[in-house]
Design an enzyme around this catalytic site. Sequence first.
Site: not given
Length: 179
Positions: A7-8, A52
């Site tokens: 997604t990043a 993260h």
Amino acid sequence: VPGQRTTAWLTCQLLLHELGMNADDVRYSFVPFDRILPAVRAGEYDAGLIIHEGQLTYRDHKLVCVVDLGAWWKQETGLPMPLGGNVIRRDLGLEAIRDVTAILRKSIEYSLSNRKSAVAYALDFARDMGADLADKFVGMYVNAYTLDYGSEGRRAVRELLARGHAAGLVPDPGTIEFV
């Protein structure tokens, strides 16, 4: 970049698109997410796309945030960044889909109800984090949205994929069903 199908990376490419650029306009490499901060700090790369716990620990590496993609997405769409979705193939059948969903739900509910022990367990896998930071990190990813995206979360998923498709970054997702 932590991975081609993250997604990043999709969100970063959407931002580039918004700026009139695309991925061909920047030099990048796909690197395991836990190697990005040390590699940027060591000068191997000018910048890194972090995910993260890196979102919480980049300052410890003496690095600065250039753009927070989650904040950009929220400002751009008014929606939360959709992360951590699970997908199940339709051809497995409704019974299997419901069974898997029930197992995932029970696991998440247990973690939410037993947060202290869940965080203690997560510390075995944590990088550069003590208990307080690990608790903050877990709270970012294990919360009410984890149990149910709700209508806002569903809109966020659809919007992300629609924008990605419109920009030519992902195939047409077709009809997205939420269980």
